[in-house]
Design an enzyme around this catalytic site. Sequence first.
Site, PDB file in Angstrom:
ATOM      1  N   ASP A   1      -6.262  -3.570  -6.593  1.00 23.40           N
ATOM      2  CA  ASP A   1      -5.920  -2.284  -5.982  1.00 23.40           C
ATOM      3  C   ASP A   1      -4.440  -1.924  -6.207  1.00 23.40           C
ATOM      4  O   ASP A   1      -4.052  -0.762  -6.224  1.00 23.40           O
ATOM      5  CB  ASP A   1      -6.177  -2.289  -4.465  1.00 23.40           C
ATOM      6  CG  ASP A   1      -7.382  -3.084  -4.023  1.00 23.40           C
ATOM      7  OD1 ASP A   1      -7.749  -4.052  -4.715  1.00 23.40           O
ATOM      8  OD2 ASP A   1      -7.947  -2.775  -2.968  1.00 23.40           O
TER       9      ASP A   1
ATOM     10  N   ASP B   1       0.775  -1.246   0.000  1.00 29.25           N
ATOM     11  CA  ASP B   1       0.000   0.000   0.000  1.00 29.25           C
ATOM     12  C   ASP B   1       0.808   1.300   0.000  1.00 29.25           C
ATOM     13  O   ASP B   1       0.232   2.383  -0.028  1.00 29.25           O
ATOM     14  CB  ASP B   1      -0.967   0.020   1.193  1.00 29.25           C
ATOM     15  CG  ASP B   1      -2.165  -0.885   0.972  1.00 29.25           C
ATOM     16  OD1 ASP B   1      -2.619  -0.985  -0.178  1.00 29.25           O
ATOM     17  OD2 ASP B   1      -2.645  -1.481   1.953  1.00 29.25           O
TER      18      ASP B   1
END
Length: 416
Positions: free
Chosen positions: A177, A112
Amino acid sequence: MATLLFACAFGNTQAQETEKSFIRENMEFAAKQYHLMMKTPAQGKERKGLMPHSMRKDGTVSKGSIYLWTSGFFPGSLWYLSDFLGDKPLQDSALVYTRYMEPVKTFTDNHDIGFMMYCSYGNANRFAPKAAYNDILIESAKSLCTRFSPVTGVIKSWNSWRSWNDETRFEYPVIIDNMMNLELLFAASRISGDDTYKNVAVSHALKTSKYHIRKDGSFYHIAMYDPKTGDFIKGETSQGYSDNSAWSRGQGWAIYGFTVVYRETGDKRFLATAEKAADYYINHPNLPADKVAWWDFNAHQEGFTPGIRSNARKLTANYRDASAAALVASALFELSGYVKGKKSELYLETAKKILHSLGSEKYRAKLGENANFIIMHCTGAIPQNSEIDVPLTYADYYFIEALHRYNKILNHEPLF
Ligand code: GLY
């Protein structure tokens, strides 16, 4: 780099002025909400440097550590708002919140870091560049690349994934993602002149465009790879309704991510993938008239069954995900500049429709409400029974980014 071509599809000058007023009103409102947000007194023993994330059941803001995937969105929103409004105190706040993020540059526990560091430092470097930010972004890119394997050719998202269906554990899960982390790598190559980062991004995007997408243009949430051979094993979901369903935010990540990779490479294969992803969202028969998608395009439909441990099995109501819509709007503004004619108009019109929906009282909070977030009715993770029908910091971020992009398009200014 791909070239942006915006045909002038905005009607007359009066219509343009109305749109500009709409953008300004929303930006001014967002700034007021965020000024209130920043004045919210710290609760209990709350540490400095926590980032607004969502809203608790009692209506107060919930905050997250700088190591939560959403940490970069609040500083990023402040950068966009301060740039648009020319608001110096807001820019000072953007700087303060961005500086909290610096320790994240060495974070390697999951993928992330692109979200976290590019939304914060990437925007800082864009709107108020400093040499020190270059080093921080390069170090962040290096951290992300520690999760790349030349055997699989992709960046590992999570350290492992246990299926909702049984006890099977997969050792090399990659989620859609992850396409959003690639922008950081392209930036690092541009800054450093070292193509290593960009090559990792292109490899990841190529393999994702081969295995993550289904024939109809929808995407698996998770693709499992064999770390020893690099072979694709199967697709499953974590946050979607079922393994074979189309989780709407995942669809948004795909539209946005492949648009970025096309921007950075000019490789038409990525444009084609971005278009397929966008066309799936726009043409889906279950897309409501306001273009704000249900949290999953296939929730409650025949042929789609949540895994045995998924909370989605208990679901009776259906929910929108305004965060998916916001990010799709932002992506479509850019994508509309890479295609021509009717398709360009369709992408632009859909992005505008989403913004007007989100800016309406159905989705936009009233001043001082919604824990001072801007957008309501977002869905975080129904299978995990978490964040259902709440505000989420990233919905605000992409709404503000989309407004910022739309304004540039109306002013015939380059987006980047
Ligand atoms: N990247 C996590 C999510 O979209 O919820």
